[in-house]
Design a protein around this motif. Sequence first.
Motif, mmCIF file in Angstrom:
data_model
loop_
_atom_site.group_PDB
_atom_site.id
_atom_site.type_symbol
_atom_site.label_atom_id
_atom_site.label_comp_id
_atom_site.label_asym_id
_atom_site.label_seq_id
_atom_site.Cartn_x
_atom_site.Cartn_y
_atom_site.Cartn_z
ATOM 1 N N SER A 126 0.831 -1.213 0.000
ATOM 2 C CA SER A 126 0.000 0.000 0.000
ATOM 3 C C SER A 126 0.865 1.262 0.000
ATOM 4 O O SER A 126 0.479 2.271 -0.596
ATOM 5 N N ASN A 127 2.023 1.204 0.620
ATOM 6 C CA ASN A 127 2.863 2.403 0.688
ATOM 7 C C ASN A 127 3.828 2.531 -0.488
ATOM 8 O O ASN A 127 3.947 3.592 -1.086
ATOM 9 N N VAL A 128 4.505 1.448 -0.801
ATOM 10 C CA VAL A 128 5.545 1.542 -1.842
ATOM 11 C C VAL A 128 4.918 1.587 -3.240
ATOM 12 O O VAL A 128 5.373 2.337 -4.111
ATOM 13 N N VAL A 129 3.855 0.828 -3.435
ATOM 14 C CA VAL A 129 3.231 0.776 -4.762
ATOM 15 C C VAL A 129 2.117 1.819 -4.878
ATOM 16 O O VAL A 129 2.133 2.682 -5.755
ATOM 17 N N ARG A 130 1.141 1.752 -3.973
ATOM 18 C CA ARG A 130 -0.025 2.637 -4.083
ATOM 19 C C ARG A 130 0.317 4.103 -3.793
ATOM 20 O O ARG A 130 -0.010 4.980 -4.568
ATOM 21 N N VAL A 131 0.958 4.357 -2.654
ATOM 22 C CA VAL A 131 1.227 5.748 -2.266
ATOM 23 C C VAL A 131 2.402 6.306 -3.068
ATOM 24 O O VAL A 131 2.302 7.380 -3.663
ATOM 25 N N ALA A 132 3.524 5.596 -3.088
ATOM 26 C CA ALA A 132 4.746 6.164 -3.681
ATOM 27 C C ALA A 132 4.861 5.869 -5.174
ATOM 28 O O ALA A 132 5.646 6.516 -5.869
ATOM 29 N N GLY A 133 4.113 4.905 -5.667
ATOM 30 C CA GLY A 133 4.147 4.597 -7.103
ATOM 31 C C GLY A 133 5.528 4.183 -7.601
ATOM 32 O O GLY A 133 5.954 4.579 -8.685
ATOM 33 N N LEU A 134 6.229 3.367 -6.824
ATOM 34 C CA LEU A 134 7.565 2.913 -7.245
ATOM 35 C C LEU A 134 7.483 2.265 -8.632
ATOM 36 O O LEU A 134 6.664 1.378 -8.863
ATOM 37 N N ALA A 135 8.333 2.740 -9.543
ATOM 38 C CA ALA A 135 8.279 2.236 -10.923
ATOM 39 C C ALA A 135 9.553 1.461 -11.254
ATOM 40 O O ALA A 135 10.599 1.640 -10.621
ATOM 41 N N LYS A 136 9.421 0.626 -12.277
ATOM 42 C CA LYS A 136 10.558 -0.138 -12.799
ATOM 43 C C LYS A 136 11.724 0.812 -13.081
ATOM 44 O O LYS A 136 11.509 1.899 -13.633
ATOM 45 N N GLY A 137 12.916 0.433 -12.696
ATOM 46 C CA GLY A 137 14.093 1.260 -12.998
ATOM 47 C C GLY A 137 14.390 2.307 -11.932
ATOM 48 O O GLY A 137 15.449 2.935 -11.958
ATOM 49 N N GLU A 138 13.452 2.507 -10.993
ATOM 50 C CA GLU A 138 13.693 3.490 -9.933
ATOM 51 C C GLU A 138 14.492 2.860 -8.788
ATOM 52 O O GLU A 138 14.625 1.636 -8.697
ATOM 53 N N THR A 139 14.998 3.754 -7.914
ATOM 54 C CA THR A 139 15.750 3.284 -6.742
ATOM 55 C C THR A 139 14.931 3.503 -5.481
ATOM 56 O O THR A 139 14.410 4.598 -5.247
ATOM 57 N N LEU A 140 14.823 2.445 -4.693
ATOM 58 C CA LEU A 140 14.121 2.501 -3.401
ATOM 59 C C LEU A 140 15.153 2.421 -2.288
ATOM 60 O O LEU A 140 15.987 1.509 -2.275
ATOM 61 N N LEU A 141 15.116 3.376 -1.362
ATOM 62 C CA LEU A 141 15.923 3.291 -0.140
ATOM 63 C C LEU A 141 15.014 2.816 0.989
ATOM 64 O O LEU A 141 13.973 3.427 1.261
ATOM 65 N N LEU A 142 15.432 1.725 1.626
ATOM 66 C CA LEU A 142 14.653 1.129 2.717
ATOM 67 C C LEU A 142 15.441 1.222 4.003
ATOM 68 O O LEU A 142 16.564 0.705 4.057
ATOM 69 N N PHE A 152 10.601 -8.056 3.343
ATOM 70 C CA PHE A 152 9.537 -8.217 2.346
ATOM 71 C C PHE A 152 9.674 -7.162 1.255
ATOM 72 O O PHE A 152 9.567 -7.453 0.058
ATOM 73 N N ALA A 153 9.948 -5.908 1.678
ATOM 74 C CA ALA A 153 10.006 -4.798 0.719
ATOM 75 C C ALA A 153 11.150 -4.973 -0.284
ATOM 76 O O ALA A 153 11.009 -4.628 -1.457
ATOM 77 N N ILE A 154 12.274 -5.517 0.173
ATOM 78 C CA ILE A 154 13.388 -5.761 -0.759
ATOM 79 C C ILE A 154 12.888 -6.641 -1.907
ATOM 80 O O ILE A 154 13.039 -6.329 -3.089
ATOM 81 N N GLN A 155 12.264 -7.759 -1.529
ATOM 82 C CA GLN A 155 11.846 -8.730 -2.546
ATOM 83 C C GLN A 155 10.775 -8.163 -3.473
ATOM 84 O O GLN A 155 10.823 -8.373 -4.693
ATOM 85 N N VAL A 164 17.299 -1.678 -5.119
ATOM 86 C CA VAL A 164 17.059 -1.449 -3.692
ATOM 87 C C VAL A 164 18.355 -1.181 -2.936
ATOM 88 O O VAL A 164 19.323 -1.932 -3.059
ATOM 89 N N ALA A 165 18.340 -0.099 -2.149
ATOM 90 C CA ALA A 165 19.411 0.178 -1.186
ATOM 91 C C ALA A 165 18.797 0.071 0.202
ATOM 92 O O ALA A 165 17.663 0.505 0.414
ATOM 93 N N GLY A 180 18.125 -9.702 -2.448
ATOM 94 C CA GLY A 180 18.022 -8.860 -3.648
ATOM 95 C C GLY A 180 18.474 -7.423 -3.477
ATOM 96 O O GLY A 180 18.451 -6.655 -4.447
ATOM 97 N N ALA A 181 18.880 -7.035 -2.251
ATOM 98 C CA ALA A 181 19.341 -5.647 -2.065
ATOM 99 C C ALA A 181 20.639 -5.442 -2.845
ATOM 100 O O ALA A 181 21.593 -6.192 -2.676
ATOM 101 N N ALA A 182 20.656 -4.416 -3.696
ATOM 102 C CA ALA A 182 21.866 -4.155 -4.503
ATOM 103 C C ALA A 182 22.903 -3.401 -3.688
ATOM 104 O O ALA A 182 24.104 -3.543 -3.912
#
Length: 322
Positions: A126-142, A152-155, A164-165, A180-182
């Motif tokens: 709900s937060n990473v996809v729905r609220v933040a709209g994380l898209a392919k090719g973007e970088t997520l800092l967790l 869970f969020a890494i995967q 993912v960082a 999967g964290a790069a």
Amino acid sequence: MTIPEPGGPDALVWSEVPDPEPGPGEVIVDVRASAVNRADLLQRQGHYPPPPGTSAYPGLECSGVISAIGPDVAGWEVGREVCALLAGGGYAERVAVPAGQLLPVPAGVDVVDAAALPEVACTVWSNVVRVAGLAKGETLLLHGGGSGIGTFAIQLAVALGATVAVTARAAKHERLRKLGAAHTIDYREQDFVQEVRRVTGGRGADVILDIMGAAYLPRNVAALATGGRLVVIGMQGGRKGELDLGALLAKRGTITATALRSRPLDEKAEIVRGVREEVWPLVESGAVRPVVDRRVPMTEAARAHRLVESNDHVGKVLLTTG
Ligand SMILES: NC(=O)c1ccc[n+]([C@@H]2O[C@H](COP(=O)([O-])OP(=O)(O)OC[C@H]3O[C@@H](n4cnc5c(N)ncnc54)[C@H](OP(=O)(O)O)[C@@H]3O)[C@@H](O)[C@H]2O)c1
């Protein structure tokens, strides 16, 4: 599991209480497992009371088998293995669950391990996809890559094609890279703003999922890319921080803060529906798996709370019945 008086882990007392009855729109689940969430520690200490009208007992998720069905429930039957998002009451042998918060146990996942999924899947999606709209090719800092939420969020983010960082204690880095964290950042030794800028060629993170709140607010804004989205879901580092609006404005950034537990039933049901449609296929394909640190008998929940309090776990600590 009752909490007669708020306090340390030993405030959790396993006692005989009346069985729950299914109200309209509810089912009874015979619980095989629940899981410890950070919020349970706060509830035990008396700092996070259950929302009005919900169970007084702790436990924000469970897995098990449906044993009774109340009026006005369609699409679920007695005997079905399920897992569920709860507002409370999961640390028990039986719990009443609004039908909109039920999920089938994903194919290929053990019914006990399924208790590791509902809270993190609903919160992260709900937060990473729905609220933040994380898209392919973007970088997520967790932040807190080794937490239940983080593992869970890494995967999920990797399955969606993001890079993912994570911040975490160094001892957890190898596990998190395997998930999967790069990029793994030891927040005790390294400046995460510098590290995120370095690994993104100076751009910063497109999305940040934050659990530290005030302590990380200025640095999170500094670590955002132009157009970046910061979503705060935890306040482990305090609730009142200083925000430089000029810095946020210059980046055309957004900050959102959300809580899942206090949402109305229809919003929770909508999130659960979305998770079933978009996340469950990834779990069933093996792209996203429950990460279980260990199973502890529910009667020894105090031991499980001590472990989670120490932060020595990676992923979820499950509480099992029987
Ligand atoms: N808003 C919502 O709807 C919602 C829903 C679920 C969870 N949450 C929040 O999400 C957070 C994670 O929940 P959880 O149950 O998955 O927690 P958890 O498994 O107990 O993990 C907490 C994590 O915090 C990390 N941590 C501690 N200090 C840190 C720091 N300075 N920088 C980075 N990481 C740090 C620890 O990792 P190290 O050992 O690496 O320090 C640990 O992995 C909690 O704050 C919880 O309240 C919010």
